[in-house]
Design a protein around this motif. Structure first.
Motif, short mmCIF file in Angstrom:
data_model
loop_
_atom_site.label_atom_id
_atom_site.label_comp_id
_atom_site.label_asym_id
_atom_site.label_seq_id
_atom_site.Cartn_x
_atom_site.Cartn_y
_atom_site.Cartn_z
N VAL A 36 1.66 16.27 0.80
CA VAL A 36 1.79 16.07 -0.53
C VAL A 36 0.71 16.40 -1.53
CG1 VAL A 36 2.79 14.68 -2.41
CG2 VAL A 36 3.80 14.55 -0.05
N ARG A 37 0.99 17.31 -2.33
CA ARG A 37 -0.24 17.69 -3.24
C ARG A 37 -0.27 16.55 -4.30
NH1 ARG A 37 0.45 20.21 -8.29
NH2 ARG A 37 -1.94 21.06 -9.02
N PHE A 57 4.81 10.92 -3.64
CA PHE A 57 5.92 10.89 -2.50
C PHE A 57 7.18 10.90 -2.99
CE2 PHE A 57 1.89 9.66 -0.43
CZ PHE A 57 1.79 10.77 0.51
N ASP A 58 8.26 11.47 -2.39
CA ASP A 58 9.51 11.21 -2.87
C ASP A 58 9.97 10.68 -1.30
OD1 ASP A 58 12.14 11.15 -3.22
OD2 ASP A 58 12.27 13.35 -3.83
N PHE A 59 10.01 9.36 -1.23
CA PHE A 59 10.67 8.65 -0.31
C PHE A 59 11.96 8.76 0.00
CE2 PHE A 59 6.67 6.17 -1.11
CZ PHE A 59 5.97 6.41 0.09
N VAL A 67 5.85 1.86 4.84
CA VAL A 67 5.32 1.83 3.77
C VAL A 67 3.89 2.67 3.77
CG1 VAL A 67 4.12 0.23 2.08
CG2 VAL A 67 6.13 -0.41 3.56
N TYR A 68 3.69 3.34 2.43
CA TYR A 68 2.69 4.18 2.32
C TYR A 68 1.31 3.35 2.38
CZ TYR A 68 -0.82 7.08 0.04
OH TYR A 68 -1.92 8.03 -0.04
N GLU A 69 0.56 3.83 3.11
CA GLU A 69 -1.02 2.98 3.00
C GLU A 69 -1.83 3.62 2.51
OE1 GLU A 69 -1.93 0.33 4.91
OE2 GLU A 69 0.14 -0.16 5.57
N TYR A 120 1.80 5.89 -6.57
CA TYR A 120 2.13 5.71 -8.14
C TYR A 120 1.04 5.88 -8.84
CZ TYR A 120 0.25 0.93 -6.99
OH TYR A 120 -0.73 0.01 -6.89
N PRO A 121 1.06 6.18 -9.96
CA PRO A 121 0.07 6.48 -10.77
C PRO A 121 -0.95 5.40 -11.14
CG PRO A 121 2.02 7.27 -11.97
CD PRO A 121 2.51 6.38 -10.93
N LEU A 122 -2.29 5.42 -10.96
CA LEU A 122 -3.31 4.55 -11.36
C LEU A 122 -3.93 5.41 -12.44
CD1 LEU A 122 -4.69 3.81 -7.89
CD2 LEU A 122 -3.55 2.44 -9.16
N VAL A 123 -4.66 4.36 -13.29
CA VAL A 123 -5.30 5.00 -14.42
C VAL A 123 -6.68 4.63 -14.61
CG1 VAL A 123 -5.25 4.94 -17.10
CG2 VAL A 123 -3.17 4.85 -15.69
#
Length: 133
Positions: A36-37, A57-59, A67-69, A120-123
């Motif tokens: 995934v890009r 990711f589109d689970f 679960v994504y590590e 998920y987004p981190l900032v």
């Protein structure tokens, strides 16, 4: 309240007045994770900059029950002219704000390394731009 209630509140606190700024180049490595890009972009929130990155990711398409590590070897590069002076990493899902350990200058960019990469987004932002309690 569910975790999503708090995540939405955190997201709103970070981006309520933010506007995407496509003129600011933000890089993230790895460029792909598990095929995934990865994505990275800049948001302006008044005078503050927020640099957002994640692996989208589109689970729902191929969920296998795993679960994504998260990785902890990602790097994010931002222009020196708008790099955070006191960088922190905000996690809107969990509500945490964390110190950023390693930064180096490479040409016209500041590169932050040893960062997590999540689904998920981190900032990445400046500590002074957050209203921390």
């Amino acid at each position: 309240p569910k975790m999503s209630y708090f995540a939405l509140g955190n997201y709103n606190a970070l981006f309520a007045t933010a506007k995407c700024d496509p003129s600011v180049a933000v890089g993230v490595a790895p460029e792909k994770d598990a095929g995934v890009r990865t994505l990275a972009f800049a948001m302006r929130c008044g005078a503050a900059m927020r640099f957002v990155y994640y692996a989208p990711f589109d689970f729902s398409l191929s969920y296998t029950g795993k679960v994504y590590e998260p990785r902890t070897d990602a790097t994010v590069s931002v222009p020196r002219t708008c790099a955070p002076k006191d960088p922190v990493l905000a996690d809107p899902l969990r509500g945490g704000v964390y110190a950023v350990g390693s930064a180096s200058i490479r040409g016209d960019a500041v590169v932050y390394s040893g960062l997590p990469l999540t689904d998920y987004p981190l900032v990445l932002t400046d500590r002074g731009s957050l209203n921390l309690r």
